[in-house]
Every structure is written in structure tokens, then in C-alpha cells.
Design an enzyme around this catalytic site. Structure first.
Site, PDB file in Angstrom:
ATOM      1  N   GLY A 171      -3.066  -7.791  -1.497  1.00  0.00           N
ATOM      2  CA  GLY A 171      -2.873  -6.613  -0.674  1.00  0.00           C
ATOM      3  C   GLY A 171      -3.239  -6.912   0.771  1.00  0.00           C
ATOM      4  CB  CYS A 172      -1.963  -5.559   3.962  1.00  0.00           C
ATOM      5  SG  CYS A 172      -1.961  -3.793   3.598  1.00  0.00           S
ATOM      6  CG  HIS A 173      -6.109  -2.282   4.060  1.00  0.00           C
ATOM      7  ND1 HIS A 173      -6.340  -2.114   5.406  1.00  0.00           N
ATOM      8  CD2 HIS A 173      -5.241  -1.289   3.700  1.00  0.00           C
ATOM      9  CE1 HIS A 173      -5.643  -1.069   5.850  1.00  0.00           C
ATOM     10  NE2 HIS A 173      -4.965  -0.561   4.841  1.00  0.00           N
TER      11      HIS A 173
END
Length: 313
Positions: A114-116
Site C-alpha cells: 500500500g502507498c501509506h
């Protein structure tokens, strides 16, 4: 040998479109297609996946889970959803983590981070692995993203006629400290407890800035030790750069969109004057190293191609 057959399942979404655009520029791939009528038929999608050498799943979590039982075990899958990031038998696809790059060539099931989560894991996982941060530590993290991270619906809201003035200001969300990235953030770093995590979406298209404050005095470590450990861990990496201690900001500012359009990630180690606290910051593009860039990097490694081919540095 002939061209690799690649299928992007969900190529109309933001991540899928970005991956499809990248692949279209390369001549070693044959891109498989599916008709609009079959796009929501799980068996039709599975049939195309099973024709491929490698398929990207750019789908909602439930749709990614639904199709996997119909996929042959030898077909290589890169899942960009949250569905399999902590699932047994899946490789967590952040190549720079120790052991991951070596595992990817033989892997058939890879979960794209995931990005975060990428912004948290990249600086924290090495520090936990090397013992500078104990597994029992309770960390906090704030992560700022451009609105492209919210997908097509959110992009349309921000880029259409503004009827909601709230879009003009940064908007923290996940305010109950519950976010779909928390399981991977905890599991991959090796922490016992999920961090206190607040994401924020703001009025710019792409770019992510993930900020993790450390109480160095409480941890019994120095800012220099943190910076040196991260620099050593990521030495020689093409897509991750660690700035020297206290360096790298633009006159004390750090714009979250600075690396938009790039597939790299930069880590900043910024101490307070007396060295008792440290701000760890990951800066990257939520659509680059935060999603499609890492997906392409993993694909290259899985297929035995040059790792950074097709990536922007």
C-alpha cells in the site's frame, strides 16, 4: 523466446491505467485484453489471467479474492489490492527489504504494498530488524497524499466543478485510527502493535509524504545511529535514497509533491537541536513507488528483466 503475455485486470482504475500505460511503451510484452461485456464476469477474467504469463490484479479487495481460486498456480500474479498483503504464501513486494529481491524470481503470488504503508515500512522495518526500535514500541505516523490516491471518483471530485469547499483544505481521514494499511504496516515491520496512523488527503494530484516522529531519548538511540543504519541498509539501491542526517530539505520545507512522476523514494532523518527527537520522513509518489512503480519493479524481477526498466528516477 516470444513476448511475455501480460494482463492488467482492472486497467480502468488509476493504478491499472498507470501500469497499462507503462507496459504499452515496452516491446517485450503482448498485452492481453478482455471485452467490456466480460470485464465483470469472474470466470471470463480468470480465463484471460490463465492465458497470461503474469497478471496484475488492480481490483477492489473482494474482486481480487474472488478470482484467485480460479487462477492456475503457475500463473504469476501481482495483486495491487489490500487483499493478500498479509496472506500466507504471498511475497510482500517491496524489493528493497532484505530477502525480497531474491524471492521474487520464483514467486507466483506477490502483493504490491500500500502507498501509506510503503512510506512507513521503508524507514521503520530496517530499524526494527537492526534492533534500534524494539518490537514493543508504540509509534505514530502522519501521511499526506495527493487526491489521486483516492481513485477515479475522488479525482473527479477534485478536478470537477467545486461544490464542496472542504476540498480546498487538507482533510485528515481514518480519524478513528483504523485504516486498511495497518495490518501490513504492523506485520512487515515486525512491530507488536499497530502505529497510531492518521492519513491526510490534500488538494494536489500526486505525491506522498509520510512522517514518523521518534523519541530518541526514550529509545536510547542517537539520530546518527538511525541515519547510518538506514544508509547502510539501503546502500546501492537504485530506487531508495537516504539523505545524510539533517540534510535534504528545501530551506526547512519539504513539498509532498516533490517526487511526483518519479518511481523513487527518499528518506530524510531530521533531528531536533538537542538530538533527543527525530523526524523520519519518506517522500515519494503515491502512484509511483506507492503503487504502479513498485508493481512494475516487481514484475521486472519476477520475469528476469532489468529491475529498473521502465521506471522514472
Amino acid at each position: 523466446m516470444g513476448k511475455y503475455k501480460i494482463f492488467v485486470d482492472g486497467s480502468s482504475g488509476t493504478t491499472g491505467l498507470r501500469i497499462a500505460d507503462r507496459l504499452a511503451e515496452r516491446d517485450e510484452f503482448e498485452i492481453l485484453k478482455i471485452s467490456e461485456a466480460d470485464r465483470k464476469d469472474v470466470r471470463a477474467r480468470a480465463a484471460v489471467i490463465n492465458e497470461s504469463d503474469l497478471s496484475f490484479l488492480c481490483l477492489p479487495d473482494d474482486a481480487a479474492r474472488e478470482v484467485m481460486p480460479l487462477v492456475r498456480e503457475d500463473v504469476r500474479i501481482l495483486d495491487t489490492s489490500t487483499a493478500h498483503r498479509t496472506a500466507p504464501g504471498w511475497v510482500y513486494g517491496l524489493p528493497e527489504l532484505h530477502g525480497t529481491r531474491a524471492a521474487l524470481p520464483a514467486a507466483t503470488r506477490v502483493a504490491v504494498p500500500g502507498c501509506h504503508a510503503t512510506g512507513f515500512i521503508a524507514p521503520v522495518a530496517p530499524l526494527v530488524e537492526r534492533g534500534l526500535i524494539p518490537k514493543a514500541a508504540h509509534l505514530s505516523v502522519t501521511s499526506l497524499t495527493g487526491y489521486s490516491g483516492g481513485g477515479k471518483k475522488m479525482i473527479a471530485e477534485y478536478e470537477g466543478e467545486r461544490v464542496n469547499t472542504a476540498l480546498n483544505a487538507p482533510r485528515p481521514y481514518g480519524l478513528a485510527l483504523h485504516h486498511k494499511h495497518l495490518p501490513e504496516m504492523t506485520a512487515v515491520t515486525g512491530l507488536d502493535t499497530a502505529p497510531n496512523f492518521v492519513p491526510i488527503v490534500a488538494d494536489y494530484y500526486a505525491g506522498m509524504e509520510t512522517m514518523i516522529p521518534l523519541d530518541l531519548a526514550a529509545l536510547g538511540i542517537t539520530a546518527q545511529a538511525v541515519a547510518d543504519t538506514l544508509a547502510d541498509y539501503y546502500a546501492g539501491q537504485a530506487m531508495i535514497r537516504v539523505h545524510p542526517l539533517g540534510e535534504g530539505t528545501d530551506g526547512g520545507f519539504l513539498a509532498a509533491n516533490k517526487l511526483a512522476g518519479k518511481d523513487t523514494l527518499e528518506i530524510f532523518c531530521l533531528p531536533n537541536p538537542d538530538g533527543t527527537q527525530l523526524q523520519l520522513i519518506s517522500l515519494f509518489d503515491n502512484l509511483g513507488k506507492g503503487s504502479s512503480g513498485t508493481a512494475v519493479q516487481c514484475m521486472n524481477l519476477m520475469l528476469g528483466l532489468e529491475e529498473t526498466k521502465g521506471l522514472a528516477r
